[in-house]
Design a protein around this motif. Structure first.
Motif, PDB file in Angstrom:
ATOM      1  N   ARG A  83     -29.364   6.841   4.019  1.00  0.00           N
ATOM      2  CA  ARG A  83     -28.829   5.493   3.907  1.00  0.00           C
ATOM      3  C   ARG A  83     -27.432   5.336   4.498  1.00  0.00           C
ATOM      4  O   ARG A  83     -27.290   5.250   5.702  1.00  0.00           O
ATOM      5  N   SER A  84     -26.392   5.312   3.687  1.00  0.00           N
ATOM      6  CA  SER A  84     -25.027   5.067   4.178  1.00  0.00           C
ATOM      7  C   SER A  84     -24.340   6.311   4.715  1.00  0.00           C
ATOM      8  O   SER A  84     -23.178   6.251   5.098  1.00  0.00           O
ATOM      9  N   TYR A  85     -25.038   7.444   4.726  1.00  0.00           N
ATOM     10  CA  TYR A  85     -24.432   8.717   5.107  1.00  0.00           C
ATOM     11  C   TYR A  85     -25.182   9.364   6.277  1.00  0.00           C
ATOM     12  O   TYR A  85     -25.941  10.313   6.084  1.00  0.00           O
ATOM     13  N   PRO A  86     -24.944   8.889   7.513  1.00  0.00           N
ATOM     14  CA  PRO A  86     -25.636   9.478   8.666  1.00  0.00           C
ATOM     15  C   PRO A  86     -25.170  10.905   8.969  1.00  0.00           C
ATOM     16  O   PRO A  86     -25.947  11.730   9.421  1.00  0.00           O
ATOM     17  N   ALA A  87     -23.901  11.198   8.692  1.00  0.00           N
ATOM     18  CA  ALA A  87     -23.366  12.540   8.927  1.00  0.00           C
ATOM     19  C   ALA A  87     -23.485  13.366   7.647  1.00  0.00           C
ATOM     20  O   ALA A  87     -23.629  12.826   6.546  1.00  0.00           O
ATOM     21  N   GLN A  88     -23.400  14.675   7.789  1.00  0.00           N
ATOM     22  CA  GLN A  88     -23.483  15.558   6.631  1.00  0.00           C
ATOM     23  C   GLN A  88     -22.324  15.284   5.685  1.00  0.00           C
ATOM     24  O   GLN A  88     -21.164  15.232   6.098  1.00  0.00           O
ATOM     25  N   THR A  89     -22.649  15.094   4.414  1.00  0.00           N
ATOM     26  CA  THR A  89     -21.652  14.812   3.387  1.00  0.00           C
ATOM     27  C   THR A  89     -21.983  15.643   2.161  1.00  0.00           C
ATOM     28  O   THR A  89     -23.141  15.737   1.764  1.00  0.00           O
ATOM     29  N   THR A  90     -20.974  16.242   1.560  1.00  0.00           N
ATOM     30  CA  THR A  90     -21.170  17.002   0.333  1.00  0.00           C
ATOM     31  C   THR A  90     -20.199  16.500  -0.723  1.00  0.00           C
ATOM     32  O   THR A  90     -19.000  16.361  -0.464  1.00  0.00           O
ATOM     33  N   VAL A  91     -20.729  16.217  -1.898  1.00  0.00           N
ATOM     34  CA  VAL A  91     -19.915  15.812  -3.041  1.00  0.00           C
ATOM     35  C   VAL A  91     -19.934  16.981  -4.010  1.00  0.00           C
ATOM     36  O   VAL A  91     -20.998  17.441  -4.420  1.00  0.00           O
ATOM     37  N   ASP A  92     -18.751  17.469  -4.358  1.00  0.00           N
ATOM     38  CA  ASP A  92     -18.631  18.628  -5.236  1.00  0.00           C
ATOM     39  C   ASP A  92     -18.206  18.159  -6.630  1.00  0.00           C
ATOM     40  O   ASP A  92     -17.101  17.648  -6.811  1.00  0.00           O
TER      41      ASP A  92
END
Length: 79
Positions: A12-21
């Motif tokens: 959805r709103s995150y086309p690039a790799q994203t990590t939430v820690d």
């Protein structure tokens, strides 16, 4: 269940790799402007657990971000 990390790519709103820690956090708030991706994080958690989303998507491919070829969601948690 306690989330540790949420990694998403092309969701959805995150086309690039994203990590939430979430490691070491007892309380978490998700803040941002309209369209920033707050509800997408909750949808990603629901999708990782149940392969369903609160968004009106009949098939998972409808959750792929614009411009992305594929998506992945990985939730690591302790129980």
């Amino acid at each position: 269940m306690k989330p540790m990390t949420l990694a998403l790519t092309g969701f959805r709103s995150y086309p690039a790799q994203t990590t939430v820690d979430f490691t070491g956090k007892r309380l978490v708030a998700v803040l941002g402007d309209t369209g920033a991706g707050k509800s997408s994080l909750l949808d990603a958690i629901a999708f990782a657990l149940f392969r369903k989303s609160s968004w009106d998507a009949k098939e998972p491919r409808q959750l792929i971000a614009d411009g992305a070829q594929a998506m992945s969601v990985e939730l690591t948690f302790v129980h």
